[in-house]
Design a protein around this motif. Structure first.
Motif, PDB file in Angstrom:
ATOM      1  N   ARG A 298     105.378  34.930  16.827  1.00 21.44           N
ATOM      2  CA  ARG A 298     106.727  34.419  16.619  1.00 21.44           C
ATOM      3  C   ARG A 298     106.654  33.011  16.046  1.00 21.44           C
ATOM      4  NH1 ARG A 298     108.420  35.679  22.900  1.00 21.44           N
ATOM      5  NH2 ARG A 298     108.528  37.959  22.752  1.00 21.44           N
ATOM      6  N   PRO A 299     107.658  32.607  15.281  1.00 21.77           N
ATOM      7  CA  PRO A 299     107.661  31.243  14.757  1.00 21.77           C
ATOM      8  C   PRO A 299     108.110  30.224  15.791  1.00 21.77           C
ATOM      9  CG  PRO A 299     109.614  32.412  14.005  1.00 21.77           C
ATOM     10  CD  PRO A 299     108.772  33.416  14.752  1.00 21.77           C
ATOM     11  N   GLY A 300     107.658  28.977  15.617  1.00 24.30           N
ATOM     12  CA  GLY A 300     108.120  27.882  16.456  1.00 24.30           C
ATOM     13  C   GLY A 300     107.222  27.627  17.652  1.00 24.30           C
ATOM     14  N   ALA A 301     107.643  26.635  18.447  1.00 28.43           N
ATOM     15  CA  ALA A 301     106.876  26.242  19.627  1.00 28.43           C
ATOM     16  C   ALA A 301     107.487  26.877  20.869  1.00 28.43           C
ATOM     17  CB  ALA A 301     106.849  24.716  19.738  1.00 28.43           C
ATOM     18  N   ILE A 302     108.470  26.208  21.464  1.00 29.49           N
ATOM     19  CA  ILE A 302     109.114  26.749  22.659  1.00 29.49           C
ATOM     20  C   ILE A 302     109.779  28.092  22.378  1.00 29.49           C
ATOM     21  CG2 ILE A 302     111.103  26.354  24.182  1.00 29.49           C
ATOM     22  CD1 ILE A 302     110.240  23.455  24.388  1.00 29.49           C
ATOM     23  N   THR A 303     110.310  28.257  21.185  1.00 32.09           N
ATOM     24  CA  THR A 303     110.983  29.510  20.838  1.00 32.09           C
ATOM     25  C   THR A 303     110.026  30.705  20.844  1.00 32.09           C
ATOM     26  OG1 THR A 303     110.658  29.016  18.489  1.00 32.09           O
ATOM     27  CG2 THR A 303     112.769  28.389  19.470  1.00 32.09           C
ATOM     28  N   SER A 304     108.726  30.442  20.738  1.00 27.06           N
ATOM     29  CA  SER A 304     107.761  31.540  20.658  1.00 27.06           C
ATOM     30  C   SER A 304     107.206  31.967  22.008  1.00 27.06           C
ATOM     31  CB  SER A 304     106.588  31.119  19.764  1.00 27.06           C
ATOM     32  OG  SER A 304     105.761  30.160  20.418  1.00 27.06           O
ATOM     33  N   MET A 305     107.476  31.207  23.061  1.00 27.16           N
ATOM     34  CA  MET A 305     106.812  31.440  24.349  1.00 27.16           C
ATOM     35  C   MET A 305     107.402  32.631  25.091  1.00 27.16           C
ATOM     36  SD  MET A 305     106.382  27.491  25.569  1.00 27.16           S
ATOM     37  CE  MET A 305     105.300  26.394  24.642  1.00 27.16           C
ATOM     38  N   PRO A 306     106.551  33.506  25.612  1.00 26.76           N
ATOM     39  CA  PRO A 306     107.051  34.707  26.287  1.00 26.76           C
ATOM     40  C   PRO A 306     107.488  34.441  27.716  1.00 26.76           C
ATOM     41  CG  PRO A 306     104.670  34.687  26.357  1.00 26.76           C
ATOM     42  CD  PRO A 306     105.073  33.486  25.529  1.00 26.76           C
ATOM     43  N   THR A 307     108.217  35.380  28.262  1.00 26.11           N
ATOM     44  CA  THR A 307     108.614  35.348  29.670  1.00 26.11           C
ATOM     45  C   THR A 307     107.588  36.114  30.505  1.00 26.11           C
ATOM     46  OG1 THR A 307     109.884  37.390  29.484  1.00 26.11           O
ATOM     47  CG2 THR A 307     111.039  35.298  29.013  1.00 26.11           C
ATOM     48  N   LEU A 308     107.681  35.948  31.810  1.00 19.78           N
ATOM     49  CA  LEU A 308     106.809  36.679  32.720  1.00 19.78           C
ATOM     50  C   LEU A 308     106.969  38.181  32.539  1.00 19.78           C
ATOM     51  CD1 LEU A 308     104.872  36.813  35.130  1.00 19.78           C
ATOM     52  CD2 LEU A 308     106.858  36.563  36.640  1.00 19.78           C
ATOM     53  N   ALA A 309     108.197  38.613  32.341  1.00 22.46           N
ATOM     54  CA  ALA A 309     108.453  40.049  32.181  1.00 22.46           C
ATOM     55  C   ALA A 309     107.750  40.608  30.946  1.00 22.46           C
ATOM     56  CB  ALA A 309     109.954  40.299  32.090  1.00 22.46           C
ATOM     57  N   GLU A 310     107.732  39.852  29.866  1.00 20.89           N
ATOM     58  CA  GLU A 310     107.084  40.314  28.642  1.00 20.89           C
ATOM     59  C   GLU A 310     105.575  40.438  28.837  1.00 20.89           C
ATOM     60  OE1 GLU A 310     109.357  38.766  24.782  1.00 20.89           O
ATOM     61  OE2 GLU A 310     108.936  37.139  26.187  1.00 20.89           O
ATOM     62  N   VAL A 311     104.963  39.461  29.469  1.00 20.38           N
ATOM     63  CA  VAL A 311     103.523  39.503  29.694  1.00 20.38           C
ATOM     64  C   VAL A 311     103.163  40.596  30.696  1.00 20.38           C
ATOM     65  CG1 VAL A 311     101.527  38.185  30.508  1.00 20.38           C
ATOM     66  CG2 VAL A 311     103.263  37.073  29.095  1.00 20.38           C
ATOM     67  N   THR A 312     103.966  40.722  31.726  1.00 15.64           N
ATOM     68  CA  THR A 312     103.707  41.757  32.733  1.00 15.64           C
ATOM     69  C   THR A 312     103.773  43.146  32.129  1.00 15.64           C
ATOM     70  OG1 THR A 312     104.657  40.340  34.467  1.00 15.64           O
ATOM     71  CG2 THR A 312     104.506  42.692  34.942  1.00 15.64           C
ATOM     72  N   ALA A 313     104.701  43.344  31.200  1.00 11.82           N
ATOM     73  CA  ALA A 313     104.845  44.653  30.566  1.00 11.82           C
ATOM     74  C   ALA A 313     103.601  45.038  29.778  1.00 11.82           C
ATOM     75  CB  ALA A 313     106.070  44.641  29.637  1.00 11.82           C
ATOM     76  N   ILE A 314     102.881  44.056  29.258  1.00 13.26           N
ATOM     77  CA  ILE A 314     101.665  44.322  28.500  1.00 13.26           C
ATOM     78  C   ILE A 314     100.486  44.589  29.424  1.00 13.26           C
ATOM     79  CG2 ILE A 314      99.973  43.300  26.911  1.00 13.26           C
ATOM     80  CD1 ILE A 314     102.340  41.761  25.663  1.00 13.26           C
ATOM     81  N   LEU A 315     100.410  43.850  30.518  1.00 12.38           N
ATOM     82  CA  LEU A 315      99.254  43.901  31.402  1.00 12.38           C
ATOM     83  C   LEU A 315      99.319  44.998  32.456  1.00 12.38           C
ATOM     84  CD1 LEU A 315      98.551  40.110  31.934  1.00 12.38           C
ATOM     85  CD2 LEU A 315      97.048  41.781  30.851  1.00 12.38           C
ATOM     86  N   ILE A 316     100.513  45.388  32.834  1.00 14.23           N
ATOM     87  CA  ILE A 316     100.635  46.327  33.957  1.00 14.23           C
ATOM     88  C   ILE A 316     101.287  47.632  33.487  1.00 14.23           C
ATOM     89  CG2 ILE A 316     101.694  46.701  36.218  1.00 14.23           C
ATOM     90  CD1 ILE A 316     101.439  43.740  36.724  1.00 14.23           C
TER      91      ILE A 316
END
Length: 319
Positions: A301-319
């Motif tokens: 994603r473009p940008g700095a803060i705008t590109s950072m994922p949420t816990l839910a997004e990371v959890t969906a990938i890992l679990i």
């Protein structure tokens, strides 16, 4: 919940997208321009908060519209901002050139960040009450040294993202429990060009070291011994801005909220523990895994803060 205190810079980012880096004297036509909140410290604080951690931010901004906007970011992201002080100096700015390949070049104008030479009583108390202190090199070294000393006395686990532009005083790294440099800074600090060897050198003295290598992943070491290479998650890269900040914020958030929370009183930190907070090898490897995924999402994603994922997004990938 274990609280994370982030002592760091807060800037307004000015980002230009362009086909390449211009030669001296060359005029180049860009394809986009944006202004938004940033700074290594603020970025890491937001990354940690989005990963579910309880975060306090300690820093300084100018009494200007940019400063007001950065304070608003803390409110929006649920970050406790009592440690963000005002300065008569304008808010710091970051000027980033992002080329079409996704790589970047950055110029930082410290502004109000440079005025935080000594911590306030509120900032000191916030460090003492935290479980983790996260620092970078965007504030005066006097403030960083003071923060590290307070953390050490209070048994707070300290995490440093170093920068080559700052000369660190003797004994500074002795107060750091985890150092997270990129490859060039790791080589400069350790005198070793090989990232594995650099991580081993930087981790000496019962310290953790993680040398980040971008698309190649990260080397993890403890007390002079490399534990291995954590591979990066392959993705289509759009913009690497704040990928390293996302990695660090997510890493500390996972240490504060993940595997550490699951340890029972009957399970001590064990022999592979660093610093007064006692992070085990299993906990660090787990946190690196989460941080790697978070960073991989951010570069799509473009940008700095705008590109950072949420816990839910990371959890969906890992679990």
């Amino acid at each position: 919940m274990n609280r994370i205190a982030v002592l760091g810079g807060a800037n307004m980012d000015h980002v230009v997208r362009q086909p390449g880096l211009p030669r001296p004297g060359e005029t180049m036509v860009g394809s986009g321009f944006s202004v938004g909140p940033g700074g290594t410290g603020l970025n890491q604080a937001v990354a940690a908060a989005r990963m579910g951690a309880a975060v306090d931010f300690l820093g300084m901004v100018g009494a200007d519209p940019h400063g007001e906007q950065l304070r608003g970011v803390l409110v929006t992201e649920g970050i406790h901002g009592a440690g963000l002080e005002w300065s008569p100096t304008p808010t710091g700015t970051t000027h980033t050139a992002v080329v079409d390949s996704g790589e970047k070049a950055i110029v930082v104008v410290p502004g109000a960040n440079a005025d935080l030479a000594e911590l306030t009583e509120v900032q000191r108390s916030m460090i003492t009450a935290a479980a983790f202190l996260v620092l970078q090199c965007e504030l005066p070294v006097t403030a960083l040294t003071e923060g590290l000393a307070i953390a050490r006395d209070a048994g707070v686990f300290t995490v440093l993202t170093p920068a080559s532009a700052m000369a660190l005083p003797a004994g500074f790294l002795d107060l750091v429990d985890l150092i997270v440099p990129g490859r060039p800074v790791a080589a400069e600090l350790s005198g070793e060009n090989d990232p594995v060897r650099a991580a081993e050198v930087l981790s000496r003295g019962s310290r953790w070291a993680i040398v980040t290598l971008g698309e190649e992943g990260a080397v993890v070491a403890f007390d002079g011994s490399a534990l291995g290479l954590a591979p990066a998650r392959p993705v289509g890269m759009v913009d690497t801005t704040a990928a390293g900040d996302t990695f660090v914020g997510a890493l500390v958030a996972r240490l504060a909220t993940g595997a550490r929370r699951e340890r029972t009183a009957e399970e001590p930190a064990g022999p592979a523990a660093a610093g007064p907070a006692g992070v085990t090898e299993a906990e660090m490897i787990d946190a690196v895994r989460w941080a790697t995924v978070a960073a991989s999402v951010s570069v799509t994603r473009p940008g700095a803060i705008t590109s950072m994922p949420t816990l839910a997004e990371v959890t969906a990938i890992l679990i």
